[in-house]
Scaffold this motif. Structure first.
Motif, PDB file in Angstrom:
ATOM      1  N   SER A  98       0.865  -1.185   0.000  1.00 39.48           N
ATOM      2  CA  SER A  98       0.000   0.000   0.000  1.00 39.48           C
ATOM      3  C   SER A  98       0.902   1.235   0.000  1.00 39.48           C
ATOM      4  O   SER A  98       2.084   1.150   0.323  1.00 39.48           O
ATOM      5  CB  SER A  98      -0.891   0.004   1.244  1.00 39.48           C
ATOM      6  OG  SER A  98      -0.106   0.239   2.403  1.00 39.48           O
ATOM      7  N   PRO A  99       0.333   2.376  -0.369  1.00 38.64           N
ATOM      8  CA  PRO A  99       1.148   3.599  -0.386  1.00 38.64           C
ATOM      9  C   PRO A  99       1.813   3.889   0.965  1.00 38.64           C
ATOM     10  O   PRO A  99       2.978   4.290   0.998  1.00 38.64           O
ATOM     11  CB  PRO A  99       0.154   4.699  -0.763  1.00 38.64           C
ATOM     12  CG  PRO A  99      -0.888   3.995  -1.564  1.00 38.64           C
ATOM     13  CD  PRO A  99      -1.008   2.631  -0.946  1.00 38.64           C
ATOM     14  N   SER A 100       1.119   3.675   2.065  1.00 40.96           N
ATOM     15  CA  SER A 100       1.717   3.954   3.378  1.00 40.96           C
ATOM     16  C   SER A 100       2.827   2.945   3.687  1.00 40.96           C
ATOM     17  O   SER A 100       3.848   3.301   4.284  1.00 40.96           O
ATOM     18  CB  SER A 100       0.659   3.945   4.479  1.00 40.96           C
ATOM     19  OG  SER A 100       0.063   2.670   4.573  1.00 40.96           O
ATOM     20  N   GLN A 101       2.632   1.672   3.269  1.00 37.74           N
ATOM     21  CA  GLN A 101       3.676   0.667   3.481  1.00 37.74           C
ATOM     22  C   GLN A 101       4.903   0.977   2.619  1.00 37.74           C
ATOM     23  O   GLN A 101       6.036   0.832   3.064  1.00 37.74           O
ATOM     24  CB  GLN A 101       3.153  -0.731   3.134  1.00 37.74           C
ATOM     25  CG  GLN A 101       2.132  -1.268   4.124  1.00 37.74           C
ATOM     26  CD  GLN A 101       1.533  -2.577   3.637  1.00 37.74           C
ATOM     27  OE1 GLN A 101       1.272  -2.755   2.437  1.00 37.74           O
ATOM     28  NE2 GLN A 101       1.289  -3.495   4.579  1.00 37.74           N
ATOM     29  N   ARG A 102       4.658   1.404   1.379  1.00 39.65           N
ATOM     30  CA  ARG A 102       5.770   1.785   0.498  1.00 39.65           C
ATOM     31  C   ARG A 102       6.554   2.941   1.107  1.00 39.65           C
ATOM     32  O   ARG A 102       7.786   2.938   1.105  1.00 39.65           O
ATOM     33  CB  ARG A 102       5.246   2.200  -0.891  1.00 39.65           C
ATOM     34  CG  ARG A 102       5.336   1.093  -1.904  1.00 39.65           C
ATOM     35  CD  ARG A 102       5.172   1.602  -3.332  1.00 39.65           C
ATOM     36  NE  ARG A 102       4.047   2.490  -3.550  1.00 39.65           N
ATOM     37  CZ  ARG A 102       2.813   2.092  -3.895  1.00 39.65           C
ATOM     38  NH1 ARG A 102       2.558   0.814  -4.075  1.00 39.65           N
ATOM     39  NH2 ARG A 102       1.849   2.960  -4.062  1.00 39.65           N
ATOM     40  N   ASP A 103       5.819   3.944   1.612  1.00 41.54           N
ATOM     41  CA  ASP A 103       6.489   5.091   2.227  1.00 41.54           C
ATOM     42  C   ASP A 103       7.322   4.667   3.438  1.00 41.54           C
ATOM     43  O   ASP A 103       8.450   5.133   3.620  1.00 41.54           O
ATOM     44  CB  ASP A 103       5.469   6.156   2.641  1.00 41.54           C
ATOM     45  CG  ASP A 103       4.856   6.870   1.454  1.00 41.54           C
ATOM     46  OD1 ASP A 103       5.419   6.786   0.335  1.00 41.54           O
ATOM     47  OD2 ASP A 103       3.801   7.525   1.646  1.00 41.54           O
ATOM     48  N   ARG A 106      10.316   2.768   2.182  1.00 44.79           N
ATOM     49  CA  ARG A 106      11.228   3.710   1.519  1.00 44.79           C
ATOM     50  C   ARG A 106      12.022   4.491   2.578  1.00 44.79           C
ATOM     51  O   ARG A 106      13.222   4.719   2.421  1.00 44.79           O
ATOM     52  CB  ARG A 106      10.410   4.678   0.649  1.00 44.79           C
ATOM     53  CG  ARG A 106      11.258   5.628  -0.132  1.00 44.79           C
ATOM     54  CD  ARG A 106      11.661   4.994  -1.436  1.00 44.79           C
ATOM     55  NE  ARG A 106      13.062   5.246  -1.660  1.00 44.79           N
ATOM     56  CZ  ARG A 106      13.843   4.500  -2.383  1.00 44.79           C
ATOM     57  NH1 ARG A 106      13.404   3.421  -2.955  1.00 44.79           N
ATOM     58  NH2 ARG A 106      15.096   4.799  -2.567  1.00 44.79           N
ATOM     59  N   LYS A 107      11.350   4.870   3.656  1.00 44.79           N
ATOM     60  CA  LYS A 107      12.020   5.589   4.747  1.00 44.79           C
ATOM     61  C   LYS A 107      13.076   4.686   5.387  1.00 44.79           C
ATOM     62  O   LYS A 107      14.187   5.142   5.676  1.00 44.79           O
ATOM     63  CB  LYS A 107      11.024   6.068   5.792  1.00 44.79           C
ATOM     64  CG  LYS A 107      11.699   6.846   6.911  1.00 44.79           C
ATOM     65  CD  LYS A 107      10.729   7.495   7.829  1.00 44.79           C
ATOM     66  CE  LYS A 107      11.358   8.232   8.975  1.00 44.79           C
ATOM     67  NZ  LYS A 107      12.763   8.239   9.151  1.00 44.79           N
ATOM     68  N   GLU A 108      12.745   3.412   5.607  1.00 43.46           N
ATOM     69  CA  GLU A 108      13.717   2.467   6.161  1.00 43.46           C
ATOM     70  C   GLU A 108      14.936   2.356   5.244  1.00 43.46           C
ATOM     71  O   GLU A 108      16.077   2.327   5.710  1.00 43.46           O
ATOM     72  CB  GLU A 108      13.081   1.084   6.345  1.00 43.46           C
ATOM     73  CG  GLU A 108      12.066   0.990   7.449  1.00 43.46           C
ATOM     74  CD  GLU A 108      11.347  -0.358   7.454  1.00 43.46           C
ATOM     75  OE1 GLU A 108      11.787  -1.301   6.748  1.00 43.46           O
ATOM     76  OE2 GLU A 108      10.335  -0.468   8.161  1.00 43.46           O
ATOM     77  N   LEU A 109      14.678   2.277   3.956  1.00 45.02           N
ATOM     78  CA  LEU A 109      15.759   2.178   2.983  1.00 45.02           C
ATOM     79  C   LEU A 109      16.622   3.450   2.993  1.00 45.02           C
ATOM     80  O   LEU A 109      17.857   3.381   2.955  1.00 45.02           O
ATOM     81  CB  LEU A 109      15.179   1.934   1.586  1.00 45.02           C
ATOM     82  CG  LEU A 109      16.151   1.546   0.495  1.00 45.02           C
ATOM     83  CD1 LEU A 109      16.897   0.264   0.857  1.00 45.02           C
ATOM     84  CD2 LEU A 109      15.408   1.363  -0.820  1.00 45.02           C
TER      85      LEU A 109
END
Length: 190
Positions: A98-103, A106-109
């Motif tokens: 989901s967009p929130s999971q991707r965000d 992405r932040k973790e990365l």
């Protein structure tokens, strides 16, 4: 491996040549006599690469540094592999998130990248500092020998032809003090 005087050296050389020139005195005319001080200027050169090549302690310092640097390189390679793996995992999973999971991923990365870059910079600084710790005593010993040969030989200046900023393209072999510096260092080591 040697410290150089950079662009200042070239400027100093130009000033020295200008001072030795018969036309350099204010208002001097061609054919006028040179000032006595300018005629006495004695220059020499040394190839510090050859000097360092002859010193066992330089080889030991370089070998120690290379071994320690290899450990840092191995850690840097692991950091890069870890980040690459995380990036690949994110790229593969991003489509199904989901967009929130991707965000969040992405932040973790991004956080992992930042930590990896900081650690890489820290390792590079540590290995550069260690190189200085190992090589500075050798360089100081070489500089002391060069200075002694300069004083004894009455040289006004000694240029390092091994310096990357050296603009000396040809010189009289009679001005080369490299062998004298090596001999002084070998005598001092006994």
């Amino acid at each position: 491996m040697t410290r150089s005087f950079g662009g200042a050296l070239a400027g100093l050389l130009a000033l020295t040549i200008a001072a030795a020139s018969p036309l350099s005195a204010q208002g001097a005319k061609p054919g006028a006599a040179r000032p006595a001080a300018a005629a006495a200027v004695k220059l020499g050169y040394v190839d510090t690469r050859l000097v360092l090549h002859e010193l066992p302690e330089a080889a030991r310092a370089d070998s120690t540094w290379r071994k320690e640097a290899e450990g840092a390189r191995a850690e840097l390679n692991k950091l890069q592999a870890s980040f690459d793996s995380a990036q690949t995992a994110y790229d593969q999973a991003a489509v199904g998130l989901s967009p929130s999971q991707r965000d969040a991923r992405r932040k973790e990365l991004d956080d992992l990248r930042t930590r990896s870059e900081q650690r890489a910079q820290q390792l590079q600084q540590q290995i550069a500092q260690r190189q200085n710790e190992l090589l500075d005593p050798v360089q100081q010993r070489v500089m002391t020998a060069i200075e002694a040969v300069r004083r004894e030989g009455g040289f006004a200046m000694i240029f390092d032809v091994a310096s990357p900023s050296s603009s000396i393209v040809a010189a009289d072999k009679g001005l080369d003090i490299t062998d004298k510096v090596i001999a002084r260092l070998k005598t001092a080591a006994k």
